[in-house]
Enzyme design. Structure first.
Site, PDB file in Angstrom:
ATOM      1  N   GLU A 180       4.824   5.010   3.854  1.00  0.00           N
ATOM      2  CA  GLU A 180       3.994   6.329   4.409  1.00  0.00           C
ATOM      3  C   GLU A 180       2.693   5.041   4.855  1.00  0.00           C
ATOM      4  O   GLU A 180       1.752   4.448   4.109  1.00  0.00           O
ATOM      5  CB  GLU A 180       3.462   6.867   3.090  1.00  0.00           C
ATOM      6  CG  GLU A 180       4.704   6.811   2.156  1.00  0.00           C
ATOM      7  CD  GLU A 180       5.650   8.140   3.443  1.00  0.00           C
ATOM      8  OE1 GLU A 180       4.454   8.409   4.277  1.00  0.00           O
ATOM      9  OE2 GLU A 180       6.619   9.025   2.634  1.00  0.00           O
TER      10      GLU A 180
ATOM     11  N   GLU B 265       8.929  10.610   0.398  1.00  0.00           N
ATOM     12  CA  GLU B 265       8.353  10.557  -1.215  1.00  0.00           C
ATOM     13  C   GLU B 265       7.782  12.517  -1.670  1.00  0.00           C
ATOM     14  O   GLU B 265       8.761  13.706  -0.713  1.00  0.00           O
ATOM     15  CB  GLU B 265       7.482  10.106  -1.074  1.00  0.00           C
ATOM     16  CG  GLU B 265       6.975   8.495  -0.697  1.00  0.00           C
ATOM     17  CD  GLU B 265       6.154   8.073  -1.223  1.00  0.00           C
ATOM     18  OE1 GLU B 265       5.022   8.375  -0.519  1.00  0.00           O
ATOM     19  OE2 GLU B 265       5.793   7.375  -2.246  1.00  0.00           O
TER      20      GLU B 265
ATOM     21  N   CYS C  16      -3.828  10.610   4.672  1.00  0.00           N
ATOM     22  CA  CYS C  16      -3.550   9.591   5.804  1.00  0.00           C
ATOM     23  C   CYS C  16      -2.702  11.363   6.845  1.00  0.00           C
ATOM     24  O   CYS C  16      -2.865  11.436   7.641  1.00  0.00           O
ATOM     25  CB  CYS C  16      -1.628   9.318   5.132  1.00  0.00           C
ATOM     26  SG  CYS C  16      -1.349  10.591   3.672  1.00  0.00           S
TER      27      CYS C  16
HETATM   28  P1  NAP Z   1      -3.723  -1.607   4.157  1.00  0.00           P
HETATM   29  O1  NAP Z   1      -4.712  -2.728   4.628  1.00  0.00           O
HETATM   30  O2  NAP Z   1      -2.194  -2.074   4.509  1.00  0.00           O
HETATM   31  O3  NAP Z   1      -3.412  -2.009   3.069  1.00  0.00           O
HETATM   32  C1  NAP Z   1      -2.464  -1.198   2.128  1.00  0.00           C
HETATM   33  C2  NAP Z   1      -2.111  -2.067   0.709  1.00  0.00           C
HETATM   34  O4  NAP Z   1      -1.250  -3.264   1.382  1.00  0.00           O
HETATM   35  C3  NAP Z   1      -3.047  -2.479  -0.138  1.00  0.00           C
HETATM   36  O5  NAP Z   1      -2.909  -2.893  -1.631  1.00  0.00           O
HETATM   37  C4  NAP Z   1      -3.058  -4.028   0.422  1.00  0.00           C
HETATM   38  O6  NAP Z   1      -3.461  -5.499  -0.418  1.00  0.00           O
HETATM   39  C5  NAP Z   1      -1.775  -4.380   0.316  1.00  0.00           C
HETATM   40  N1  NAP Z   1      -1.462  -5.420   1.791  1.00  0.00           N
HETATM   41  C6  NAP Z   1      -2.710  -5.652   2.876  1.00  0.00           C
HETATM   42  N2  NAP Z   1      -1.803  -6.954   2.911  1.00  0.00           N
HETATM   43  C7  NAP Z   1      -1.161  -7.557   2.950  1.00  0.00           C
HETATM   44  C8  NAP Z   1       0.916  -8.437   2.860  1.00  0.00           C
HETATM   45  N3  NAP Z   1       0.478  -9.010   3.509  1.00  0.00           N
HETATM   46  N4  NAP Z   1       1.436  -7.996   2.052  1.00  0.00           N
HETATM   47  C9  NAP Z   1       1.559  -7.220   0.654  1.00  0.00           C
HETATM   48  N5  NAP Z   1       0.319  -6.583   0.735  1.00  0.00           N
HETATM   49  C10 NAP Z   1      -0.626  -6.113   1.680  1.00  0.00           C
HETATM   50  O7  NAP Z   1      -3.715  -0.247   4.160  1.00  0.00           O
HETATM   51  P2  NAP Z   1      -5.093   0.214   4.223  1.00  0.00           P
HETATM   52  O8  NAP Z   1      -6.479   0.101   4.920  1.00  0.00           O
HETATM   53  O9  NAP Z   1      -6.200  -0.040   2.338  1.00  0.00           O
HETATM   54  O10 NAP Z   1      -5.207   2.232   4.004  1.00  0.00           O
HETATM   55  C11 NAP Z   1      -5.535   2.869   4.799  1.00  0.00           C
HETATM   56  C12 NAP Z   1      -4.188   2.928   5.383  1.00  0.00           C
HETATM   57  O11 NAP Z   1      -2.882   3.827   4.757  1.00  0.00           O
HETATM   58  C13 NAP Z   1      -4.485   4.136   6.261  1.00  0.00           C
HETATM   59  O12 NAP Z   1      -3.835   3.607   8.311  1.00  0.00           O
HETATM   60  C14 NAP Z   1      -3.586   5.884   6.334  1.00  0.00           C
HETATM   61  O13 NAP Z   1      -3.334   6.078   7.430  1.00  0.00           O
HETATM   62  C15 NAP Z   1      -2.560   4.529   5.525  1.00  0.00           C
HETATM   63  N6  NAP Z   1      -2.136   5.355   4.106  1.00  0.00           N
HETATM   64  C16 NAP Z   1      -1.392   6.529   4.935  1.00  0.00           C
HETATM   65  C17 NAP Z   1      -0.470   7.583   4.361  1.00  0.00           C
HETATM   66  C18 NAP Z   1       1.083   8.263   4.076  1.00  0.00           C
HETATM   67  O14 NAP Z   1       1.336   8.589   2.814  1.00  0.00           O
HETATM   68  N7  NAP Z   1       1.484   8.739   5.159  1.00  0.00           N
HETATM   69  C19 NAP Z   1      -1.378   7.832   2.599  1.00  0.00           C
HETATM   70  C20 NAP Z   1      -2.183   6.605   2.175  1.00  0.00           C
HETATM   71  C21 NAP Z   1      -2.627   6.008   3.118  1.00  0.00           C
HETATM   72  P3  NAP Z   1      -5.336  -5.655  -0.552  1.00  0.00           P
HETATM   73  O15 NAP Z   1      -6.203  -4.445  -0.820  1.00  0.00           O
HETATM   74  O16 NAP Z   1      -5.416  -6.825  -1.606  1.00  0.00           O
HETATM   75  O17 NAP Z   1      -5.915  -5.990   0.709  1.00  0.00           O
END
Ligand code: NAP
Length: 482
Positions: free
Chosen positions: A247, A461, A281
């Site tokens: 997602e 989901e 999102c």
């Molecule tokens: P993110 O940087 O991709 O982080 C999401 C999760 O991934 C966090 O738990 C992060 O851990 C983990 N993560 C990062 N790098 C990783 C790696 N190499 N291996 C394993 N896990 C890793 O995203 P975000 O900035 O937190 O969230 C915002 C994004 O989420 C936006 O783009 C938004 O659109 C998207 N989103 C989508 C939906 C949907 O349903 N489509 C819903 C909500 C949000 P850490 O926090 O420890 O870095």
């Protein structure tokens, strides 16, 4: 400062190393700390999950349902305390956080009900005296990786169906907001979830990502987060034949036709674009307005946006809280500055609020931009903050072309009184979630949820659809004749 332990093999554990958790409304003092696990701790959680799966897959669906119902009850009983922690680590308003707790409980109730039903179908068989059926069975250990924007709801959306179907789960909450995931794990633990069925990984992802995602016992990864991380994961898991659900981002549009109820459309946009400070999102970040009502609509929108009250999520009068972190605030401000440099006009907001009350928080004033073209980054790239662009369009066809002019395909909305236009829109919008006369955000637990193209993956989901990801299908033929 509060110290929370994490869940590993049914025990609450610490490691001696800590990760601080900050309040984005006031960054000066951390509000709590959680264990920073190392790679060996993560592998141990996978060990426990593999053992937990063996127990949970054989646990009666009725007992699984009882644990999930009790989890929902505990979440509701603890709602005010959990909501306060959601506010403290994420910054959203207490009302938004309370809604998040109730919806998280709804997920557990919904899937507890479903868990009692089998997931099977009897089919004809051309052979005499033979009955064939197929049914879903759990897939194994599921790794759930979640972001900071709905720190309780997103784990609940994944854990409830995964556990209802009989899987074990390793949860990796975002490092900025680990408290909610731990409070959810606490509710599941207290509700009687057997040891190992759930483990929670808190820690710095740079140190643990190989142990977390590379463990050979993982059967599936459900990920909500950025496209950059999600696409990397999708590629690495495909080579290992591990099921992946993503997602990811969105660049969602709302269209307002000339015959729409403009006040209703403005009211919906206040929620869809500025609710949770735009950090959803499904937030609307592009508004397309039929040219004949463009001026009237924009004036209404700007008046409504000017009245939004910014402040700490814990204050009753706050409508728009801070962004989740100073880094994210700076990124949103940089996106606005780039848009202005590329020729956009700031119609509202555009910067940080003045005054001591906001000096230590991660605030951005709700922002509306005009004079935006299709070439600008602000039109194409996700901002994930309280920022919308408004553009005039000449009718439904042009609006549809603009809605679909995006790599993303998560959500779109149309405001109109024309039933024909509404049907055409619902059919032609290349998005997984389409709304008519309501918001792009706000889908209920039983509504299948997920985006098309760069916003998602093949698996939805929520609702019964979610179980397709968390189960594998076994086909069984019985011959009972001579
Ligand atoms: P993110 O940087 O991709 O982080 C999401 C999760 O991934 C966090 O738990 C992060 O851990 C983990 N993560 C990062 N790098 C990783 C790696 N190499 N291996 C394993 N896990 C890793 O995203 P975000 O900035 O937190 O969230 C915002 C994004 O989420 C936006 O783009 C938004 O659109 C998207 N989103 C989508 C939906 C949907 O349903 N489509 C819903 C909500 C949000 P850490 O926090 O420890 O870095």
């Amino acid at each position: 400062m509060r110290s929370l332990e994490t869940l590993s093999g049914g025990q609450w554990v610490t490691t001696g190393e800590w990760l601080p958790v900050h309040d984005p409304a006031d960054l000066r003092t951390p509000v709590a700390r959680v264990p920073a696990l190392g790679a060996a701790d993560v592998t141990r959680i996978h060990d426990h999950a593999a053992a937990g799966f063996d127990v949970w897959r054989r646990t009666s669906p009725f007992d699984r349902a009882r644990v999930l119902f009790e989890t929902a009850r505990l979440l509701r009983e603890r709602a005010d305390g959990i909501a306060a922690d959601v506010v403290a680590e994420n910054g959203k308003t207490f009302k938004e956080a309370s809604g998040e707790v109730q919806k998280a409980a709804d997920f557990f109730e919904y899937y507890a009900g479903i868990a009692r039903d089998g997931y099977g179908t009897l089919v004809h068989d051309a052979r005499p005296d033979t009955r064939t059926s197929f049914h879903g069975e759990p897939i194994g250990v599921v790794l759930a990786i979640t972001p900071w924007n709905d720190p309780l709801l997103t784990p609940a959306r994944k854990l409830a169906p995964a556990l209802a179907a009989g899987n074990a789960v390793v949860l990796k909450p975002a490092s900025e907001t680990p408290l909610s995931g731990l409070l959810l794990a606490r509710a599941l633990h207290d509700a009687g979830l057997p040891a190992g069925v759930l483990g929670v990984v808190t820690g710095r992802v740079g140190r643990i990502s190989d142990a977390l995602t590379g463990d050979p016992r993982i059967a599936a990864v459900t990920f909500t987060g950025s496209n950059a991380v999600g696409e990397g994961l999708r590629r690495s898991l495909a080579d290992r034949n591990v099921r992946f659900q993503g997602e990811l981002g969105g660049k969602n549009a709302t269209v307002v036709l000339a015959d729409a109820d403009l006040d209703k459309a403005v009211g919906a946009l206040l929620v869809a674009s500025f609710g949770q400070t735009g950090q959803r999102c499904t937030a609307t970040s592009r508004v397309l307005v039929e040219r004949s009502v463009y001026r009237e609509f924009t004036d209404l929108l700007l008046a409504a946006v000017a009245a939004l009250r910014i402040g700490p999520g814990g204050e009753d009068t706050t409508v728009v809280g801070p962004l989740s972190s100073s880094g994210h605030r700076d990124g949103v401000l940089a996106d606005i500055a780039r848009a202005v440099k590329e020729g956009a006009t700031v119609l509202a907001g555009g910067g940080v609020p003045e005054g001591e009350a906001h000096a230590h928080g991660c605030y951005v004033v709700p922002t509306v931009l005009g004079d935006v073209t299709r070439e600008m980054a602000i039109w194409r790239e996700e901002v994930f903050g309280p920022v919308v662009v408004v553009r005039p369009v000449d009718g439904l066809d042009e609006a549809l072309a603009e809605v679909n002019d995006s790599d993303y395909g998560l959500a779109a909305a149309l405001f109109t009184r024309d039933l024909g236009a509404a049907h055409r829109f619902a059919e032609a919008a290349d998005c997984g979630q389409v709304a008519v006369n309501t918001t792009t955000s706000g889908w209920d637990v039983h509504h299948p949820f997920g985006g098309f193209r760069a916003s998602g993956s093949a698996f939805k989901e929520q609702g019964g659809e979610a179980l397709r990801f968390y189960t594998r299908v076994k086909t069984v033929a019985f011959h009972f004749g001579p």
